[in-house]
Design an enzyme around this catalytic site. Structure first.
Site, mmCIF file in Angstrom:
data_model
loop_
_atom_site.group_PDB
_atom_site.id
_atom_site.type_symbol
_atom_site.label_atom_id
_atom_site.label_comp_id
_atom_site.label_asym_id
_atom_site.label_seq_id
_atom_site.Cartn_x
_atom_site.Cartn_y
_atom_site.Cartn_z
ATOM 1 N N LYS A 177 0.846 -1.206 0.000
ATOM 2 C CA LYS A 177 0.000 0.000 0.000
ATOM 3 C C LYS A 177 0.880 1.255 0.000
ATOM 4 O O LYS A 177 0.611 2.208 -0.736
ATOM 5 C CB LYS A 177 -0.947 -0.012 1.214
ATOM 6 C CG LYS A 177 -2.070 -1.053 1.079
ATOM 7 C CD LYS A 177 -2.865 -1.271 2.357
ATOM 8 C CE LYS A 177 -3.805 -2.470 2.197
ATOM 9 N NZ LYS A 177 -4.519 -2.857 3.419
ATOM 10 N N GLN A 222 -5.040 -2.164 9.757
ATOM 11 C CA GLN A 222 -4.854 -3.453 9.088
ATOM 12 C C GLN A 222 -5.394 -4.579 9.978
ATOM 13 O O GLN A 222 -5.070 -4.655 11.163
ATOM 14 C CB GLN A 222 -3.356 -3.655 8.780
ATOM 15 C CG GLN A 222 -3.050 -4.876 7.935
ATOM 16 C CD GLN A 222 -3.625 -4.810 6.515
ATOM 17 O OE1 GLN A 222 -3.681 -3.753 5.894
ATOM 18 N NE2 GLN A 222 -4.065 -5.946 6.005
ATOM 19 N N ASP A 232 -11.281 2.268 4.197
ATOM 20 C CA ASP A 232 -11.514 0.831 4.009
ATOM 21 C C ASP A 232 -13.005 0.529 3.851
ATOM 22 O O ASP A 232 -13.375 -0.584 3.476
ATOM 23 C CB ASP A 232 -10.990 0.058 5.236
ATOM 24 C CG ASP A 232 -9.718 -0.724 4.947
ATOM 25 O OD1 ASP A 232 -9.465 -1.029 3.765
ATOM 26 O OD2 ASP A 232 -9.001 -1.033 5.908
HETATM 27 N N1 GUN Z 1 -6.990 -7.527 6.024
HETATM 28 C C1 GUN Z 1 -7.288 -8.227 4.913
HETATM 29 N N2 GUN Z 1 -7.798 -7.416 3.966
HETATM 30 C C2 GUN Z 1 -7.826 -6.172 4.507
HETATM 31 C C3 GUN Z 1 -8.235 -4.900 4.020
HETATM 32 O O1 GUN Z 1 -8.715 -4.727 2.904
HETATM 33 N N3 GUN Z 1 -8.088 -3.856 4.890
HETATM 34 C C4 GUN Z 1 -7.597 -4.018 6.132
HETATM 35 N N4 GUN Z 1 -7.521 -2.934 6.908
HETATM 36 N N5 GUN Z 1 -7.202 -5.172 6.615
HETATM 37 C C5 GUN Z 1 -7.320 -6.240 5.798
#
Ligand code: GUN
Length: 293
Positions: free
Chosen positions: A52, A96, A119
Site C-alpha cells: 500500500k 490493518q 476501508d
Molecule cells: N486484512 C485483509 N484485507 C484487509 C483490508 O482490505 N483492509 C484491512 N484494513 N485489513 C485487511
C-alpha cells in the site's frame, strides 16, 4: 479462456489516479495523505501494508504507517484512533486486520471517523453502501467490480455465486452485485460453511467469486463452462520450484478451473493489486471531499 490481468489493469488505473492527483495538487495545493495502523508482526499484514505504501508513492499520495507491538492494550489503540480522527493532515486511514485476539475489531472499526474510513468498514459506510448512498466502498469488493467493468463483463440477470460471508469481502460484494447498477443486477447466492449441496450451487454460477479462505477449494467439477471466476483467496505455501521456497495460491484450483472458465483471475496478479487501487481511489475521494462534502 481470458485471463483477467489485475496487475496490468491496476497499472492503467494507477496512471489515471496519478494524473488526477497531480491535477488536484495543481488546483488546490493539497497532497492526499493515507495512514495505516499496523499492530503486531503478522508477515501477510506487513506485506500488504508495504504494498500500500509503495502504491501511494507511485500515484503521489503521502503515506505514513503507525506500528505497534502485538501487546498494545485496546485502550491505547483507541487513543491512536482518536488521534488519527483529529489529525487534519491525515485524509484517510486504515487499521490493518486481523487485530490480536484481546482487541475487538468491531470496537476499533466503529471508533474510526466514517469520513476517514477509506476501508469502508465502519457501519455507517457499510450501511450507506447497502442503501446505495454515497459511501467509501470496501477495497476488495470495489476492486472486483472494477475488474468486471474493465473487462466489459455482462452482469445483468446473471447468477452470481459468492463463496464466503466475511464482512470485508463476501457480504459486501454480494450486496454490490445485486444493486440496480452496472456492474450489478445479478441474482446473488451466498454460500458458507453451513451450505448444503455447494457443488450444485456453484455449478449453476455464471459468475463465481471465491472468498472462502480455503486453498484450492474450487475444483473443475464445481464450475460451469464459460463461467467468470474471481479468486479472492491468497495462501502462501511451501514450494520447491521457487527461489524463495514459497508460492502463492488462491481459493481456486487454477489448473483445473482455467480449462473450463470463460474468464479467470490468477493468484497472484488478479484481485490483490485491484484492492490496493480501490484504496488509493478512496483516499483521493477523502482528500478532496468527494464522498462526504
Ligand atoms: N486484512 C485483509 N484485507 C484487509 C483490508 O482490505 N483492509 C484491512 N484494513 N485489513 C485487511
Amino acid at each position: 479462456m481470458i485471463l483477467i490481468d489485475g496487475k496490468a489493469t491496476s497499472s492503467v488505473i494507477k496512471n489515471e489516479i496519478a494524473d488526477r492527483v497531480a491535477g488536484m495538487i495543481d488546483k488546490t495545493g493539497k497532497h492526499p495523505h493515507l495512514a495505516a495502523v499496523l499492530v503486531g508482526d503478522d508477515p501477510a499484514s506487513q506485506t500488504y501494508v508495504s504494498h500500500k505504501e509503495k502504491a501511494c508513492k507511485q500515484v503521489g499520495i503521502v503515506s505514513s504507517v503507525y506500528r505497534y507491538p502485538e501487546t498494545i492494550a485496546e485502550k491505547e489503540l483507541m487513543e491512536v484512533i482518536d488521534f488519527l480522527n483529529k489529525d487534519d493532515q491525515i485524509d484517510g486511514y486504515i487499521v490493518q486486520l486481523p487485530l490480536p485476539d484481546h482487541i475487538s475489531d468491531d470496537k476499533v472499526i466503529s471508533a474510526i471517523d466514517p469520513t476517514k474510513d477509506v476501508d469502508g468498514f465502519h457501519p455507517q459506510n457499510f450501511g450507506r453502501m447497502a442503501l446505495n448512498q454515497p459511501a467509501y466502498l470496501s477495497a476488495t469488493p470495489s476492486g472486483i467490480l472494477k475488474l468486471l467493468e474493465r473487462y466489459d463483463i455482462q452482469t445483468e440477470g446473471k447468477h452470481c455465486v459468492v463463496l464466503g460471508r466475511s464482512h470485508i469481502v463476501g457480504l459486501p460484494v454480494s450486496i454490490l452485485l445485486q444493486r440496480k447498477a452496472y456492474p450489478g443486477n445479478c441474482t446473488v447466492t451466498i454460500c458458507h460453511s453451513r451450505t448444503q449441496n455447494i457443488k450444485e450451487i456453484t455449478a449453476s454460477a455464471d459468475i463465481l467469486i471465491a472468498a472462502i479462505g480455503q486453498q484450492e477449494f474450487v475444483t473443475g467439477d464445481m464450475v460451469k463452462d464459460d463461467a467468470v471466476v474471481i479468486d479472492v483467496g491468497i495462501h502462501r505455501i511451501k514450494s520447491d520450484k521457487t527461489k524463495s521456497g514459497y508460492k502463492l495460491i488462491g481459493d481456486v484450483k487454477f489448473d483445473e478451473v482455467s480449462k473450463k472458465a470463460g474468464y479467470i483471475t490468477p493468484v497472484p496478479g488478479g484481485v490483490g493489486p485491484m484492492t490496493i487501487v480501490a484504496l488509493l481511489e478512496n483516499t483521493v475521494k477523502a482528500a478532496y471531499q468527494e464522498v462526504y462534502q
